[in-house]
Motif scaffolding. Structure first.
Motif, PDB file in Angstrom:
ATOM      1  N   ASP A 280      11.842  23.479   0.537  1.00 14.70           N
ATOM      2  CA  ASP A 280      11.228  23.644  -0.584  1.00 14.70           C
ATOM      3  C   ASP A 280      10.721  22.141  -0.915  1.00 14.70           C
ATOM      4  O   ASP A 280       9.641  22.023  -1.504  1.00 14.70           O
ATOM      5  CB  ASP A 280      12.484  23.964  -1.832  1.00 14.70           C
ATOM      6  CG  ASP A 280      11.556  24.838  -2.853  1.00 14.70           C
ATOM      7  OD1 ASP A 280      10.975  25.543  -2.412  1.00 14.70           O
ATOM      8  OD2 ASP A 280      11.995  24.396  -4.021  1.00 14.70           O
ATOM      9  N   THR A 281      11.627  21.373  -0.717  1.00 15.06           N
ATOM     10  CA  THR A 281      11.172  19.946  -0.919  1.00 15.06           C
ATOM     11  C   THR A 281       9.967  19.397  -0.120  1.00 15.06           C
ATOM     12  O   THR A 281       8.985  18.730  -0.784  1.00 15.06           O
ATOM     13  CB  THR A 281      12.374  18.758  -0.636  1.00 15.06           C
ATOM     14  OG1 THR A 281      13.570  19.291  -1.293  1.00 15.06           O
ATOM     15  CG2 THR A 281      12.043  17.366  -0.820  1.00 15.06           C
TER      16      THR A 281
ATOM     17  N   ALA B 235       7.583  21.542   1.198  1.00 16.65           N
ATOM     18  CA  ALA B 235       6.368  22.209   0.533  1.00 16.65           C
ATOM     19  C   ALA B 235       5.943  21.706  -0.776  1.00 16.65           C
ATOM     20  O   ALA B 235       4.632  21.743  -0.901  1.00 16.65           O
ATOM     21  CB  ALA B 235       6.987  23.773   0.441  1.00 16.65           C
ATOM     22  N   GLU B 236       6.748  21.458  -1.514  1.00 20.62           N
ATOM     23  CA  GLU B 236       6.535  20.741  -2.857  1.00 20.62           C
ATOM     24  C   GLU B 236       5.853  19.339  -2.582  1.00 20.62           C
ATOM     25  O   GLU B 236       4.804  19.139  -3.640  1.00 20.62           O
ATOM     26  CB  GLU B 236       7.447  20.816  -3.927  1.00 20.62           C
ATOM     27  CG  GLU B 236       7.906  22.417  -4.043  1.00 20.62           C
ATOM     28  CD  GLU B 236       8.922  22.679  -5.035  1.00 20.62           C
ATOM     29  OE1 GLU B 236       9.767  21.680  -5.658  1.00 20.62           O
ATOM     30  OE2 GLU B 236       9.196  23.589  -5.442  1.00 20.62           O
ATOM     31  N   ARG B 237       6.087  18.501  -1.588  1.00 17.11           N
ATOM     32  CA  ARG B 237       5.493  17.294  -1.535  1.00 17.11           C
ATOM     33  C   ARG B 237       4.129  17.674  -0.975  1.00 17.11           C
ATOM     34  O   ARG B 237       3.448  16.731  -1.393  1.00 17.11           O
ATOM     35  CB  ARG B 237       6.478  16.618  -0.348  1.00 17.11           C
ATOM     36  CG  ARG B 237       5.725  15.181  -0.073  1.00 17.11           C
ATOM     37  CD  ARG B 237       5.855  13.956  -1.308  1.00 17.11           C
ATOM     38  NE  ARG B 237       5.225  12.802  -0.928  1.00 17.11           N
ATOM     39  CZ  ARG B 237       5.033  12.173  -1.652  1.00 17.11           C
ATOM     40  NH1 ARG B 237       5.509  12.072  -2.926  1.00 17.11           N
ATOM     41  NH2 ARG B 237       4.558  10.871  -1.322  1.00 17.11           N
TER      42      ARG B 237
ATOM     43  N   GLN C 211       2.088  19.998  -2.145  1.00 14.75           N
ATOM     44  CA  GLN C 211       1.366  20.041  -3.349  1.00 14.75           C
ATOM     45  C   GLN C 211       1.174  18.782  -4.046  1.00 14.75           C
ATOM     46  O   GLN C 211       0.211  18.800  -4.589  1.00 14.75           O
ATOM     47  CB  GLN C 211       2.013  21.133  -4.211  1.00 14.75           C
ATOM     48  CG  GLN C 211       2.775  22.536  -3.462  1.00 14.75           C
ATOM     49  CD  GLN C 211       1.102  23.280  -2.973  1.00 14.75           C
ATOM     50  OE1 GLN C 211       1.128  23.397  -1.687  1.00 14.75           O
ATOM     51  NE2 GLN C 211       0.166  23.226  -3.651  1.00 14.75           N
ATOM     52  N   GLN C 212       2.069  18.004  -3.984  1.00 10.22           N
ATOM     53  CA  GLN C 212       2.129  16.689  -4.709  1.00 10.22           C
ATOM     54  C   GLN C 212       0.836  15.799  -4.068  1.00 10.22           C
ATOM     55  O   GLN C 212      -0.103  15.047  -4.830  1.00 10.22           O
ATOM     56  CB  GLN C 212       3.116  16.040  -4.962  1.00 10.22           C
ATOM     57  CG  GLN C 212       4.198  16.464  -5.770  1.00 10.22           C
ATOM     58  CD  GLN C 212       5.910  16.239  -5.223  1.00 10.22           C
ATOM     59  OE1 GLN C 212       5.889  15.229  -4.685  1.00 10.22           O
ATOM     60  NE2 GLN C 212       6.634  17.191  -5.325  1.00 10.22           N
TER      61      GLN C 212
ATOM     62  N   ALA D  81       0.506  24.168   1.003  1.00 11.28           N
ATOM     63  CA  ALA D  81       1.780  24.325   1.575  1.00 11.28           C
ATOM     64  C   ALA D  81       1.436  25.639   2.377  1.00 11.28           C
ATOM     65  O   ALA D  81       1.082  26.833   1.831  1.00 11.28           O
ATOM     66  CB  ALA D  81       3.074  24.440   0.959  1.00 11.28           C
TER      67      ALA D  81
ATOM     68  N   THR E 238       7.060  10.307   1.728  1.00 11.80           N
ATOM     69  CA  THR E 238       7.458  11.487   2.589  1.00 11.80           C
ATOM     70  C   THR E 238       8.342  11.191   3.651  1.00 11.80           C
ATOM     71  O   THR E 238       8.914  12.004   3.962  1.00 11.80           O
ATOM     72  CB  THR E 238       5.980  11.944   3.029  1.00 11.80           C
ATOM     73  OG1 THR E 238       5.293  12.412   1.974  1.00 11.80           O
ATOM     74  CG2 THR E 238       6.324  12.861   4.110  1.00 11.80           C
TER      75      THR E 238
END
Ligand code: FE2
Length: 157
Positions: free
Chosen positions: A65-66, A68-70, A72-73, A78, A134
């Motif tokens: 989850d971390t 995939a959300e990075r 998007q940021q 993702a 990252t």
């Protein structure tokens, strides 16, 4: 609209998106392999191993989850569908005919080592590209993976 992350170069962003999606695919594939083991393992230590595998799954899921959300940021996409993961994950296919606890532990240990190696390469690649955040996500994932590999290996003589 893209999130404005000042001080991050375009090259750093692109490198990170690519590394994140690569390790995301492997992490999803590994998480599914761990569930495969959780469901199919049999033997005298059943409950201990069955529960251990579920805790490993939960640890992987958190990092999935971390990552995939990075992405998007960083203004990327993702990629986590089963078809895309299957096409892009380099993780060795998990066998569906294993039942013994030791066989499952050995099969998972091999894949944890491969995944750990790739995570460490991703730490270096994103750090060199200039995205320390990252790199830190990969460092956390890699540290957690090493700990879980230790848990797994401790079940082998
Ligand atoms: Fe379960």
């Amino acid at each position: 609209m893209a999130v404005e992350l000042r001080g991050l170069t375009d090259n750093a962003r692109k490198t990170s998106i690519s590394e994140l999606n690569g390790r995301l695919a492997d992490s999803i594939a590994l998480a599914l392999a761990v569930k495969q083991a959780h469901w199919n393992v049999k033997g005298r230590n059943f409950i201990a191993i069955h529960e251990l595998f579920d805790s490993l799954h939960n640890n992987l899921r958190e990092h999935v989850d971390t990552m995939a959300e990075r992405v998007q940021q960083l203004d990327g996409v993702a990629v986590g569908t089963v078809q895309k993961v299957s096409a892009s994950s380099g993780l060795q296919e998990y066998p569906t005919d294993l039942t013994g606890a030791e066989d499952h532990v050995r099969a998972l240990c091999n894949r944890y080592r491969d995944h750990g190696e790739k995570l460490r390469a991703a730490i270096d690649a994103t750090d060199e590209a200039g995205d320390a955040d990252t790199a830190d996500i990969f460092t956390a994932a890699s540290r957690s993976l090493d700990k879980d590999l230790w848990f797994l290996e401790s079940h082998l003589e």
